[in-house]
Design an enzyme around this catalytic site. Structure first.
Site, PDB file in Angstrom:
ATOM      1  N   CYS A  15       0.650  -1.018   0.267  1.00  0.00           N
ATOM      2  CA  CYS A  15       0.073  -0.254  -0.081  1.00  0.00           C
ATOM      3  C   CYS A  15       0.578   1.246   0.295  1.00  0.00           C
ATOM      4  O   CYS A  15       0.699   2.471  -0.015  1.00  0.00           O
ATOM      5  CB  CYS A  15      -0.855   0.107   1.063  1.00  0.00           C
ATOM      6  SG  CYS A  15      -2.163  -1.202   1.040  1.00  0.00           S
ATOM      7  N   LYS A  18       0.706   3.288  -2.891  1.00  0.00           N
ATOM      8  CA  LYS A  18      -0.205   4.815  -3.245  1.00  0.00           C
ATOM      9  C   LYS A  18       0.138   5.533  -3.882  1.00  0.00           C
ATOM     10  O   LYS A  18       0.850   6.427  -3.546  1.00  0.00           O
ATOM     11  CB  LYS A  18      -1.376   4.454  -1.866  1.00  0.00           C
ATOM     12  CG  LYS A  18      -2.639   3.486  -2.161  1.00  0.00           C
ATOM     13  CD  LYS A  18      -3.479   3.661  -1.074  1.00  0.00           C
ATOM     14  CE  LYS A  18      -4.507   3.471  -0.638  1.00  0.00           C
ATOM     15  NZ  LYS A  18      -5.341   3.555   0.085  1.00  0.00           N
ATOM     16  N   ASP A  65      -7.859  -2.991  -5.667  1.00  0.00           N
ATOM     17  CA  ASP A  65      -7.024  -3.054  -4.833  1.00  0.00           C
ATOM     18  C   ASP A  65      -6.349  -3.845  -5.715  1.00  0.00           C
ATOM     19  O   ASP A  65      -6.399  -4.880  -5.654  1.00  0.00           O
ATOM     20  CB  ASP A  65      -6.265  -3.206  -3.571  1.00  0.00           C
ATOM     21  CG  ASP A  65      -6.486  -2.252  -2.756  1.00  0.00           C
ATOM     22  OD1 ASP A  65      -5.637  -1.093  -2.535  1.00  0.00           O
ATOM     23  OD2 ASP A  65      -7.411  -1.592  -1.627  1.00  0.00           O
ATOM     24  N   ASP A  88     -11.446  -3.824   2.051  1.00  0.00           N
ATOM     25  CA  ASP A  88     -12.094  -2.563   1.753  1.00  0.00           C
ATOM     26  C   ASP A  88     -14.225  -3.227   1.814  1.00  0.00           C
ATOM     27  O   ASP A  88     -14.474  -2.622   2.495  1.00  0.00           O
ATOM     28  CB  ASP A  88     -11.869  -2.136   0.387  1.00  0.00           C
ATOM     29  CG  ASP A  88     -10.439  -0.808   0.839  1.00  0.00           C
ATOM     30  OD1 ASP A  88     -10.845  -0.843   1.835  1.00  0.00           O
ATOM     31  OD2 ASP A  88     -10.096  -1.238  -0.647  1.00  0.00           O
TER      32      ASP A  88
HETATM   33 CO    CO Z   1      -9.603   1.098   2.935  1.00  0.00          CO
HETATM   34 CO    CO Z   2      -9.267  -0.016  -0.727  1.00  0.00          CO
END
Ligand code: CO
Ligand code: CO
Length: 341
Positions: A15, A18, A65, A88
């Protein structure tokens, strides 16, 4: 073909890859969009997933994602990517059902590596009761993998990021530190085992342990850090949040790694974006700030509940702990304050 280390092919991982939240807002804010009556949560709300009314009191929840690998073992990368993508849906209070895979794959890797990534993802989605029903693969210099996941929920049981109220207790269901520990791991400084175990753990139990409790708001902690995701809830709910540093739990080794400067790049873009939205006492040492602003990969659920429900929840979910509380914002803009020590 010789074994290539997956992480040696990527610049940033998990992540941490991102785009910075500030840049995203610049690109996406106020785009002309067609409205849909059925779309309950969409583009504007910065929530974890879209929520679409399908009638009869039911909603469809959808999220996507994908990211570059943070581990070298293809199966484990597949598991982490799947757990992270499905999260999520849980963060919206939903039940995940089907998924499609997204894969970017370098030609320098043996095709068996792709198979092993998918095998890991199938194992993890199976554990969540999710079926992978298809996907799309393109050739790319950097490997990347993830899922688009569809789930369902009762319309009146969806957890958004809007409902946090003053007086709520904030519970986090996984320890912090994956971003810092995987940065240290990449440099050969830790085995990263505990971080990996945590990243591949589904948030399924974390979600199901809230059955029968009244969750006012929820999200999951990923690339924008504990402070960034807390701020998103504060802003959407028009409240302020106090994060209690002394009650936070970090994976063992995180503090040491932070003291040695193993800090993921995303930490700085997170702080840039949050600078005027977060207050931190000047007495806080730099390594503690690093731990709070660092991106997490496949982090826990951040749940907002009454004190009573929070304590019932902690009894059911032993890895969970209290991260802070919600306060009135008064006439100010919503903020996140850190109390330290
Ligand atoms: Co989230
Ligand atoms: Co997400």
């Amino acid at each position: 073909m010789e074994e290539v280390r997956l992480t040696s092919l990527v610049r940033s991982s998990g992540c941490n890859a991102k785009l910075p939240p500030g840049d995203l807002h610049k690109a996406l804010d106020n785009l002309p969009q067609k409205r849909s009556e059925a779309l309950i949560e969409g583009f504007e709300s910065a929530d974890d997933a879209l929520v679409y009314d399908i009638g009869n009191g039911r909603v469809l929840i959808e999220t996507v994602d994908f990211f570059p690998p943070m581990v070298d073992e293809p199966e484990i990368f597949g598991e982490i990517a799947a757990a992270n993508a499905i999260s999520d849906i849980y963060a919206m209070g939903g039940e995940p059902a089907v998924a499609m895979s997204l894969m970017c794959f370098p030609s320098c890797l043996d095709i068996s590596v792709m198979r092993r990534i998918i095998e890991g993802a199938i194992r993890k989605t199976g554990e969540a009761g999710v079926v992978i029903a298809g996907g799309h693969t393109i050739s790319d210099r950097e490997p990347k993998f993830g899922l688009a996941v569809t789930g369902f929920a009762e319309k009146d049981k969806v957890w958004s990021n809007k409902g946090a109220r003053a007086g709520d207790v904030i519970v986090l269901t996984k320890k912090l530190g994956t971003g810092i520990l995987m940065t240290a791991h990449k440099a050969g400084e830790t085995d990263g085992r505990e971080a990996v175990e945590q990243m591949r753990t589904l948030n399924r139990r974390a979600k199901e342990s809230a059955d029968g409790l009244d969750v006012h708001a929820a999200t999951d902690v990923t690339g924008f850090s504990l402070l960034g995701h807390s701020y998103e809830v504060a802003a959407a709910s028009e409240v302020s949040i106090v994060i209690d540093y002394s009650s936070l739990q970090f994976i063992p080794g995180t503090e040491n790694a932070a003291r040695f400067g193993f800090v993921p790049e995303g930490r700085y873009t997170n702080e840039d974006y949050l600078e005027d939205k977060v207050s931190i006492p000047s007495s806080m040492p730099l390594y503690c700030r690093d731990m709070l602003f660092s991106p997490e990969t496949s982090g826990g659920l951040l749940l907002f509940m009454s004190e009573e429900d929070a304590f019932s929840y902690l009894d059911r979910m032993e890895s969970a702990f209290i991260a802070g509380r919600v306060v009135e914002k008064g006439s100010e803009r919503p903020r996140v304050q850190v109390s330290f020590p």
